[in-house]
Design a protein around this motif. Structure first.
Motif, mmCIF file in Angstrom:
data_model
loop_
_atom_site.group_PDB
_atom_site.id
_atom_site.type_symbol
_atom_site.label_atom_id
_atom_site.label_comp_id
_atom_site.label_asym_id
_atom_site.label_seq_id
_atom_site.Cartn_x
_atom_site.Cartn_y
_atom_site.Cartn_z
ATOM 1 N N UNK A 81 -2.201 -15.116 22.900
ATOM 2 C CA UNK A 81 -1.370 -16.320 23.019
ATOM 3 C C UNK A 81 -0.278 -16.334 21.956
ATOM 4 N N UNK A 82 -0.660 -16.057 20.697
ATOM 5 C CA UNK A 82 0.294 -16.061 19.584
ATOM 6 C C UNK A 82 1.382 -15.011 19.793
ATOM 7 N N UNK A 83 0.991 -13.874 20.380
ATOM 8 C CA UNK A 83 1.968 -12.786 20.558
ATOM 9 C C UNK A 83 3.081 -13.206 21.519
ATOM 10 N N UNK A 84 2.801 -14.190 22.373
ATOM 11 C CA UNK A 84 3.821 -14.652 23.308
ATOM 12 C C UNK A 84 4.804 -15.611 22.615
ATOM 13 N N UNK A 85 4.300 -16.353 21.608
ATOM 14 C CA UNK A 85 5.211 -17.291 20.941
ATOM 15 C C UNK A 85 5.885 -16.663 19.727
ATOM 16 N N UNK A 86 5.260 -15.609 19.152
ATOM 17 C CA UNK A 86 5.845 -14.984 17.956
ATOM 18 C C UNK A 86 5.928 -13.467 18.134
ATOM 19 N N UNK A 87 6.660 -12.982 19.135
ATOM 20 C CA UNK A 87 6.656 -11.541 19.406
ATOM 21 C C UNK A 87 7.179 -10.704 18.240
ATOM 22 N N UNK A 88 8.132 -11.251 17.474
ATOM 23 C CA UNK A 88 8.703 -10.485 16.360
ATOM 24 C C UNK A 88 7.635 -10.070 15.370
ATOM 25 N N UNK A 89 6.730 -11.000 15.052
ATOM 26 C CA UNK A 89 5.649 -10.667 14.104
ATOM 27 C C UNK A 89 4.793 -9.535 14.648
ATOM 28 N N UNK A 90 4.557 -9.534 15.962
ATOM 29 C CA UNK A 90 3.703 -8.507 16.558
ATOM 30 C C UNK A 90 4.372 -7.148 16.520
ATOM 31 N N UNK A 91 5.673 -7.104 16.826
ATOM 32 C CA UNK A 91 6.359 -5.814 16.791
ATOM 33 C C UNK A 91 6.475 -5.310 15.349
ATOM 34 N N UNK A 92 6.792 -6.202 14.423
ATOM 35 C CA UNK A 92 6.969 -5.761 13.035
ATOM 36 C C UNK A 92 5.638 -5.334 12.439
ATOM 37 N N UNK A 93 4.666 -6.217 12.514
ATOM 38 C CA UNK A 93 3.391 -5.942 11.851
ATOM 39 C C UNK A 93 2.652 -4.785 12.538
ATOM 40 N N UNK A 94 2.500 -4.873 13.840
ATOM 41 C CA UNK A 94 1.682 -3.873 14.536
ATOM 42 C C UNK A 94 2.411 -2.540 14.670
ATOM 43 N N UNK A 95 3.652 -2.574 15.141
ATOM 44 C CA UNK A 95 4.323 -1.306 15.446
ATOM 45 C C UNK A 95 4.890 -0.669 14.177
ATOM 46 N N UNK A 96 5.659 -1.440 13.406
ATOM 47 C CA UNK A 96 6.218 -0.852 12.178
ATOM 48 C C UNK A 96 5.111 -0.468 11.208
ATOM 49 N N UNK A 97 4.132 -1.353 11.068
ATOM 50 C CA UNK A 97 3.011 -1.063 10.165
ATOM 51 C C UNK A 97 2.286 0.209 10.579
ATOM 52 N N UNK A 188 -9.825 -19.808 14.804
ATOM 53 C CA UNK A 188 -10.565 -19.017 15.801
ATOM 54 C C UNK A 188 -9.875 -19.174 17.157
ATOM 55 N N UNK A 189 -9.757 -18.072 17.888
ATOM 56 C CA UNK A 189 -9.150 -18.163 19.228
ATOM 57 C C UNK A 189 -10.032 -17.524 20.288
#
Ligand code: UFG
Length: 328
Positions: A81-97, A188-189
């Protein structure tokens, strides 16, 4: 001397169970974690290095200090759910990291990589049992970010000889039956701990996200796997790599799907308490049905997910839930 394995996200839910399994298998798990969603109290089975995957120099330091034989990469943001509202964090943290980590590993000559991917990479393919060759059509930023990391690993396989075992998880639940570690997210989600919190009065009720899906009872269907079975597969995957058997993708699911209502009803039975619930709207990014149709991990790795009945997962999660949680 026992071989070191670098475990990113070792202070998190699945990573901490993996550290316990690695230690039991004779390895020294070195936890690398930024403690954003993890807990220092969960680091019990080997050394701890606090750090962030976005700091590449810190990663280089840790590789130089321990010379790990392999990496197990769990650290990630992981809420659909969060990844849909904050995609930038997901690409930066998951992919760049992850790119930093894969590069740092390659530069350090650590060429065995076990990666936590997800069945969310398959996306919406109704009424199909998903196997490793199913099309990958993620419908949320979380699944897309994990798919991108799989591709990076493939590229580094060609360029640097990186060997990877990629595990596409279905829905992980349960806790260490010995109660040393368990699931604790703030907020918790995930479905099972949320149901247990509702049963225990720690939240008013479970909100069922969507009751109009095209399933027998109208709620989403998922394939639940016990966290201890899941981490056992990781130890088998590590041995697979250390034996030189090369890059491979494995689904980790049992092949049986349960609806949200079925999980809720089973939780009421296991705990012998009523589950307060209400119907709510669909959550953005949710697929109707995600069930594994693969036996590859059983056949090739010799994996046998013996604890993954709904009853056992809920009972172990309930025991952990009642015994308290981490302080820090
Ligand atoms: N659900 C509810 N109410 C809640 C929480 C969840 O109805 O309060 C439903 C969801 O809509 C979904 C099911 O319960 O249908 C499971 O939801 P989770 O949030 O527990 O798990 P997800 O399927 O969304 O995602 C989880 C992990 C991912 C992993 C994925 C694989 O968060 O990291 O499983 O399916 F990739």
């Amino acid at each position: 001397m026992n071989a070191h394995v670098l475990v990113t996200g070792g202070a998190g839910y699945i990573g901490s169970h993996a550290c316990k399994a690695l230690r039991a298998a004779g390895f020294v798990p070195v936890t690398f974690d930024n403690l954003v969603t993890g807990w220092k109290d969960a680091v019990k089975f080997g050394p701890f290095e606090q750090g962030d995957l976005l700091e590449k120099s810190r990663l280089a330091e840790v590789f130089a200090k321990y010379s790990p034989v392999a990496v197990m990469h769990f650290a990630a943001l992981s809420q659909v759910g969060e990844s849909m509202s904050e995609p930038g964090r997901y690409w930066r943290n998951n992919v760049l990291g992850s790119l930093n980590l894969i590069e740092a590993a390659a530069e350090a000559g650590c060429l065995n990589f076990v990666f936590s991917s997800t069945c969310a990479t398959y996306g919406e393919q109704d009424n199909v049992l998903l196997d490793e060759d199913s099309a990958q059509l993620p419908i949320n930023a979380y699944g897309s970010s994990k798919r991108a990391i799989e591709e990076i690993l493939e590229n580094f396989g060609h360029s640097a000889g990186m060997q990877s075992v990629i595990f596409r998880y279905f829905n992980v639940a349960g806790a260490d039956p010995e109660g040393e570690v368990g699931e604790f997210h703030r907020p918790e989600t995930h479905l099972v701990p949320i149901i247990l919190e509702a049963i225990d009065g720690k939240r008013p009720e479970l909100t069922i996200f969507g009751t109009d899906y095209d399933t027998p009872d109208g709620t989403c269907i998922r394939d639940y796997v016990h966290v201890c079975d899941l981490v056992d597969a990781h130890v088998l995957g590590l041995r697979w790599l250390l034996d030189g058997r090369g890059t491979r993708v494995f689904n980790l699911g049992t092949g049986t799907g349960f609806s949200v209502r079925e999980v809720m009803d089973a939780s009421g039975v296991v705990t012998n308490r009523p589950v307060p619930w209400e119907e709510g709207p669909r959550r953005a990014g949710d697929c109707t049905r995600l069930v594994s149709g693969s036996t590859r991990a059983r056949v090739e790795l010799g994996w046998s997910p013996g604890r993954s009945t709904l009853q056992e997962m809920i009972a172990d999660a309930w025991r952990w839930h009642q015994s308290g949680h981490y302080e820090g």
